[in-house]
Design an enzyme around this catalytic site. Sequence first.
Site, mmCIF file in Angstrom:
data_model
loop_
_atom_site.group_PDB
_atom_site.id
_atom_site.type_symbol
_atom_site.label_atom_id
_atom_site.label_comp_id
_atom_site.label_asym_id
_atom_site.label_seq_id
_atom_site.Cartn_x
_atom_site.Cartn_y
_atom_site.Cartn_z
ATOM 1 N N MET A 93 36.693 32.190 46.139
ATOM 2 C CA MET A 93 37.497 33.217 46.787
ATOM 3 C C MET A 93 36.738 34.534 46.914
ATOM 4 S SD MET A 93 40.378 31.987 47.753
ATOM 5 C CE MET A 93 41.399 30.511 47.484
ATOM 6 N N ASN A 119 47.315 30.853 42.534
ATOM 7 C CA ASN A 119 47.161 30.773 41.090
ATOM 8 C C ASN A 119 45.768 31.138 40.582
ATOM 9 O OD1 ASN A 119 47.754 29.561 38.294
ATOM 10 N ND2 ASN A 119 46.143 28.190 39.042
ATOM 11 N N TYR A 183 41.718 43.433 35.040
ATOM 12 C CA TYR A 183 42.651 42.331 35.288
ATOM 13 C C TYR A 183 44.054 42.868 35.571
ATOM 14 C CZ TYR A 183 45.541 38.229 34.105
ATOM 15 O OH TYR A 183 46.463 37.214 34.116
ATOM 16 N N ALA A 185 44.963 45.751 36.695
ATOM 17 C CA ALA A 185 45.023 46.430 37.994
ATOM 18 C C ALA A 185 45.288 45.447 39.119
ATOM 19 C CB ALA A 185 43.718 47.182 38.243
ATOM 20 N N ASP A 219 48.518 28.582 26.763
ATOM 21 C CA ASP A 219 47.412 27.913 26.078
ATOM 22 C C ASP A 219 46.415 27.220 27.015
ATOM 23 O OD1 ASP A 219 48.862 25.691 26.908
ATOM 24 O OD2 ASP A 219 48.975 24.770 24.918
#
Length: 292
Positions: A93, A119, A183, A185, A219
Site C-alpha cells: 500500500m 484492515n 500510529y 495519528a 493477540d
Amino acid sequence: MGVLLKIFIPLLGLALAFYFYSAPENFSEEMLRGKRVIVTGASSGIGEQMAYHLARMEAHLLLTARTEAKLQKVVEQCLKLGAASAHYVSGSMEDTKFPEVVVKEAENTWGGLDMLILNHIGYTYFNYFNGDVGHIRKLLEINFLSYVAMTTSALPMLKESEGSIVVVSSMAGKTSAPFSAPYSATKFALDGFFSSLRQEFIIDKVNISVTLCILGYIDTENAVRVVSHAIRDTPAPKEECALEIIKSGALRRRELHYPSQAVGSLLLLRGIAPDFLDSLIRSNYKVENIRR
C-alpha cells in the site's frame, strides 16, 4: 477519585446496557453467503482470521497483503473451508496505485462488490516519538490515504450493491496513549474521514454503511511482539475479534467496540473524566521497559 467513581460506575452500567440491548443480534451466516468481499491485510493476524470466517460463510473473497507466499496459503485454506471463490493480489500500500489495482481486480473478477474490509497497517515503532516526520508521512500513506483511495475506487460498485465499508481502527484512534504517536495519528484520521463520509452518505441518501471498528489489545503475532513487554493487559483473541468485525459489518453497525466492556468503559471515561482516563492509561504501561 471516590466521588468520580460513584458517578462513573452507574453511568458505565447504563451505557453498556444500552450498547448491548440496542444492538441488533439477528446476525446469520446467510448474510455473507455469496457476497463479494475484499479483505486487506489478509495474510496474517485479524485479516487472516476474517478470511477464514468468511470462507466458512461461503463468501467470494479477494485478499491482499504484501507477502505473496502467505496469501497463497491463506487462499488455499479458504477454498478448503468452503469459500465460494478465493483470489489474491499481492502488493504494498506504499504504492499509491495499488489500491486501485485491487479494486479493479474485484471489478474484473466479479463485476461488483458487496463489502470492503480495510484492515492493513504499516510498520511503526512503539516508543517515545523520535521526531521523524518522514516516518509519519509514510505511515499516513499506508494506514490512512490508501484506505481513502480504495474506498474512492470502490464507491461505484458499493453504491450499486448498497454495500458496506468496514474500517479496522483502534482505541489509539479515539483517545491518546503514550509511545504510539505516529500510529495514533493515522487512526484518528480514519475516524475523522469515515465518520464524515457516513454523514454525507446519509445526506445524499446513499445506502452504504460505514462501520468503524475500535479495537483494544488483540493477540496478533505482531501486536504481542511489539507491545507485550510494556503493557499489563492480557490480549483478546484474534479469532473472536475477526468474527465480531464481520458481524458488525453485516449488521451495518456504526461502530464495533472490542473487547466490548473494556473499550466501552474507556470511551465513556474519555467523555466524563479525560484526565483520569489519561492517568489510567499511563498506569497500564511498564514504562521501565521502554527504551528511548
